[in-house]
Motif scaffolding. Structure first.
Motif, PDB file in Angstrom:
ATOM      1  N   UNK A 157     -59.995 -71.413 -82.359  1.00 51.76           N
ATOM      2  CA  UNK A 157     -61.018 -70.001 -82.015  1.00 51.76           C
ATOM      3  C   UNK A 157     -62.396 -70.597 -81.800  1.00 51.76           C
ATOM      4  N   UNK A 158     -62.709 -71.339 -82.180  1.00 54.43           N
ATOM      5  CA  UNK A 158     -64.270 -72.060 -82.471  1.00 54.43           C
ATOM      6  C   UNK A 158     -65.115 -70.940 -83.007  1.00 54.43           C
ATOM      7  N   UNK A 159     -64.643 -70.269 -84.275  1.00 57.91           N
ATOM      8  CA  UNK A 159     -65.292 -69.267 -84.902  1.00 57.91           C
ATOM      9  C   UNK A 159     -65.392 -69.748 -86.438  1.00 57.91           C
ATOM     10  N   UNK A 160     -66.419 -69.468 -87.017  1.00 58.51           N
ATOM     11  CA  UNK A 160     -66.719 -69.907 -88.286  1.00 58.51           C
ATOM     12  C   UNK A 160     -65.948 -68.652 -89.296  1.00 58.51           C
ATOM     13  N   UNK A 161     -65.713 -68.558 -90.419  1.00 54.41           N
ATOM     14  CA  UNK A 161     -65.323 -67.735 -91.513  1.00 54.41           C
ATOM     15  C   UNK A 161     -65.917 -66.371 -91.216  1.00 54.41           C
ATOM     16  N   UNK A 162     -67.056 -66.183 -90.637  1.00 56.14           N
ATOM     17  CA  UNK A 162     -67.614 -64.995 -90.630  1.00 56.14           C
ATOM     18  C   UNK A 162     -67.544 -64.442 -88.901  1.00 56.14           C
ATOM     19  N   UNK A 163     -66.635 -65.104 -88.330  1.00 55.94           N
ATOM     20  CA  UNK A 163     -66.423 -64.761 -86.919  1.00 55.94           C
ATOM     21  C   UNK A 163     -67.625 -65.210 -85.965  1.00 55.94           C
ATOM     22  N   UNK A 164     -68.383 -65.855 -86.346  1.00 57.46           N
ATOM     23  CA  UNK A 164     -69.565 -66.315 -85.626  1.00 57.46           C
ATOM     24  C   UNK A 164     -69.174 -67.758 -84.526  1.00 57.46           C
ATOM     25  N   UNK A 165     -69.625 -67.639 -83.525  1.00 54.14           N
ATOM     26  CA  UNK A 165     -69.063 -68.756 -82.631  1.00 54.14           C
ATOM     27  C   UNK A 165     -70.003 -69.840 -82.886  1.00 54.14           C
ATOM     28  N   UNK A 166     -69.230 -71.169 -82.963  1.00 55.01           N
ATOM     29  CA  UNK A 166     -69.815 -72.332 -83.391  1.00 55.01           C
ATOM     30  C   UNK A 166     -69.249 -73.475 -82.470  1.00 55.01           C
ATOM     31  N   UNK A 167     -68.193 -73.045 -81.618  1.00 54.87           N
ATOM     32  CA  UNK A 167     -67.520 -74.148 -80.703  1.00 54.87           C
ATOM     33  C   UNK A 167     -66.685 -73.498 -79.776  1.00 54.87           C
ATOM     34  N   UNK A 168     -66.194 -74.238 -78.517  1.00 53.62           N
ATOM     35  CA  UNK A 168     -65.423 -73.623 -77.618  1.00 53.62           C
ATOM     36  C   UNK A 168     -63.998 -73.122 -78.280  1.00 53.62           C
TER      37      UNK A 168
END
Length: 243
Positions: free
Chosen positions: A218-229
């Protein structure tokens, strides 16, 4: 766009197709859990496989002996009313069997074809060697060698197995790669972020066993924030017409 040409060198050369996703050992994991691993699944399909046309049974006595092919070294097939024969395997090296492609490869200038075993695919009693071919000029059909690991026991290469895997890379990619070293302990913010992700992953394993964080997909961290594609699909490759 780069190009590879598959040069068929025999009327009954084996099929070449995109490497399969399926692995028996992955099927055997709980709920086929292993397929959720994006790096493994991507590696499985990111190249072409060459499919073995019939069983080959071989036996090695160990030491400096050359193995003996018990059965399957010659393959016959009738096409359009004509019967063709092809030697598909031979043993002329200590402890190894060579399996023939019946294909040569041609790529754009300065590219190599890497030939090895299909990623994450295993057979009992043998391991594949890996070779790099200068495919922009080398014109001959190639073989793959498998090193036998069982002594005084028959080893079967089953029909339908991917006996080789092909991928392409620029010849100067690695020599021209710049190399730097960084130190994780100099990146306290990154340590904090990844520790939080690891903690969330551990909690999930307890609260929802046999599930995934899916951060890489998903490219999301544990908070649902975008960190990658986001990775929506596995690679889909063009395949040669092997008729």
């Amino acid at each position: 766009m780069s190009k590879i040409v598959f040069v068929k060198a025999h009327q009954i050369a084996p099929t070449i197709k995109q490497s399969r996703l399926k692995r028996d050992w992955m099927d055997d994991t709980y709920n086929k859990h292993a397929y959720r691993c994006l790096p493994v699944s991507t590696a499985n399909v990111n190249g072409w496989e060459v499919v073995l046309q019939q069983d080959i049974v071989v036996k090695w006595d160990g030491g400096n002996a050359v193995p003996k092919i018990i059965s399957g070294d010659n393959y016959s097939e009738t096409k359009n009313g004509v019967t063709y024969d092809r030697l598909i395997a031979n043993c002329n090296k200590i402890g190894m069997i060579d399996i023939s492609f019946g294909w040569a490869f041609k790529t754009d200038p300065d590219y190599n074809v890497l030939i090895t075993g299909s990623p994450n695919y295993f057979i009992e009693g043998a391991v594949p060697l890996t070779a790099s071919i200068p495919s922009d000029w080398w014109p001959d059909p190639v073989d793959i060698s498998w090193k036998l690991t069982k002594v005084n026991e028959e080893v079967t290469f089953p029909a339908g197995m991917p006996f080789a895997f092909i991928t392409v890379y620029p010849r100067n990619l690695m020599p021209e790669m710049e190399v730097e070293v960084e130190y994780l302990w100099d990146k306290p913010k990154l340590i904090e972020e990844r520790t939080a992700y690891s903690d969330a992953k551990m909690r999930r394993n307890i609260e929802k066993p046999w599930t995934w964080m899916n951060g890489m997909r998903t490219g999301l961290n544990e908070k649902g924030e975008r960190i990658g594609p986001r990775h929506e699909h596995l690679p889909v490759l063009r395949e040669p017409d092997c008729r």
